[in-house]
Design a protein around this motif. Structure first.
Motif, short mmCIF file in Angstrom:
data_model
loop_
_atom_site.label_atom_id
_atom_site.label_comp_id
_atom_site.label_asym_id
_atom_site.label_seq_id
_atom_site.Cartn_x
_atom_site.Cartn_y
_atom_site.Cartn_z
N VAL A 257 42.49 44.90 43.58
CA VAL A 257 42.90 43.73 43.08
C VAL A 257 41.89 42.58 42.99
O VAL A 257 41.53 41.88 42.05
CB VAL A 257 44.15 43.16 44.08
N HIS A 258 40.98 42.60 43.82
CA HIS A 258 39.97 41.66 44.18
C HIS A 258 38.87 41.98 42.95
O HIS A 258 38.45 41.04 42.39
CB HIS A 258 39.06 41.76 45.49
N GLY A 259 38.46 43.37 42.87
CA GLY A 259 37.65 43.52 41.70
C GLY A 259 38.14 43.06 40.18
O GLY A 259 37.37 42.80 39.37
N ILE A 260 39.43 43.51 40.15
CA ILE A 260 40.16 43.01 38.62
C ILE A 260 40.07 41.58 38.44
O ILE A 260 39.80 40.99 37.52
CB ILE A 260 41.55 43.57 38.71
N LEU A 261 40.11 40.89 39.73
CA LEU A 261 40.38 39.39 39.47
C LEU A 261 38.95 38.87 39.21
O LEU A 261 38.68 37.78 38.32
CB LEU A 261 40.90 38.61 40.76
N VAL A 262 37.94 39.55 40.02
CA VAL A 262 36.50 39.09 39.69
C VAL A 262 36.23 39.30 38.38
O VAL A 262 35.26 38.35 37.72
CB VAL A 262 35.51 39.66 40.81
N VAL A 263 36.43 40.43 37.79
CA VAL A 263 36.08 40.53 36.22
C VAL A 263 36.75 39.46 35.56
O VAL A 263 36.19 39.02 34.32
CB VAL A 263 36.57 42.08 36.04
#
Length: 289
Positions: A257-263
């Protein structure tokens, strides 16, 4: 999609609601939308589980060393054990960065309209392997010093914030996306991350991403079963084991979830477009203070 001029509020944009309830609402939106993206690519959950497995093996060696040589500082081999612990910390930090870079790479494929696989993420991380290695070694040490400085005193925290323009976690938010997507080195990626943050969200940002607060609340649900399992003796030990498994799954879920949001935030900062169905107002104010 919505575009606004960098660093300025659009004429029709209302001021953000600053209450805790409003911030949690934006955090819930960021989390739920990220989960919807993950639902389209559930195999990405394999990446954080790989990270957990490799990290577990790394610290298993440390535990075995403790069993064989005793616990520091009482152990006559304390110097070796401390070095081993620090090495395990560095390896853990590298694994975290590497697999997060893989998640970022896979998420970027999805952003471009593709259907990412686990290998897409791994190949993206491998393409920047050396940069990730150098960054993880530097960030693991420098970041630790900054955090310790901020924890020891409020003045230290203000100094760190003045140097970086924000906290360490926020200042380095876009380091991995810039290395993976733009193919630049760690130092340039760090400068690029700070520049993107300043241009899009202003010079001084504080707090945590909304998804972090949501997952912190979810993590807290495991406290009662864990405590009950510990204090209840052997008969209730299963509750503690269940809580630990719950936390492991939740940490893996948070990573994706964090990776998706950061992108998504990186794309918003570079192209001023709200992707994946995210609300642009939530992207404009993603932090909970």
């Amino acid at each position: 999609m919505h575009s606004t001029k960098w660093g300025h509020r659009a004429p029709h944009e209302a001021g953000p609601r600053t209450g805790l309830r409003a911030q949690l609402s934006r955090g819930a939106h960021l989390t739920w939308t990220s989960l919807r993206v993950l639902a389209l690519n559930p195999r990405l959950m394999i990446l954080p589980f790989f990270a957990l497995v490799f990290t577990g093996f790394t610290w298993l060696f440390v535990v075995l060393s403790f069993l064989a040589l005793g616990l520091p500082p009482a152990s006559p081999s304390s110097g070796f054990l401390y070095q081993e612990m620090f090495l395990a910390y560095l390896i853990t930090y590298f694994l975290s960065c590497y697999f997060m870079a893989a998640i970022v790479g896979a998420s970027f494929v999805r952003l471009q309209g593709g259907h990412p696989t686990v290998m897409d993420g791994v190949e993206a991380a491998n393409a920047s392997f050396f940069q990730i290695l150098v960054w993880s070694m530097c960030a693991a040490t420098v970041g630790l010093l900054f955090r310790l400085t901020a924890i020891r005193s409020d003045a230290g925290g203000r100094i760190v914030s003045r140097i970086l323009g924000s906290g360490w976690a926020i200042a380095t938010l876009f380091v991995l996306p810039t290395m993976v997507v733009e193919g630049i080195g760690p130092l340039k990626a760090f400068r690029r991350s700070r520049a993107l943050l300043k241009d899009r969200w202003g010079a001084h940002q504080k707090g945590v991403l909304g998804t972090g607060m949501v997952f912190l609340l979810l993590f807290s649900f495991g406290l009662a079963p864990f405590i009950w399992g510990i204090v209840g003796g052997a008969a209730t030990l299963g509750w503690a084991v269940g809580a630990i498994l719950y936390w492991l799954v939740l940490s893996a879920l948070w990573s994706v979830v964090h990776g998706i949001l950061v992108v998504t935030l990186y794309h918003y900062a570079t192209d001023s477009e709200a992707a994946f169905g995210f609300n642009w107002q939530a992207l404009n104010h993603p932090w909970i203070r």
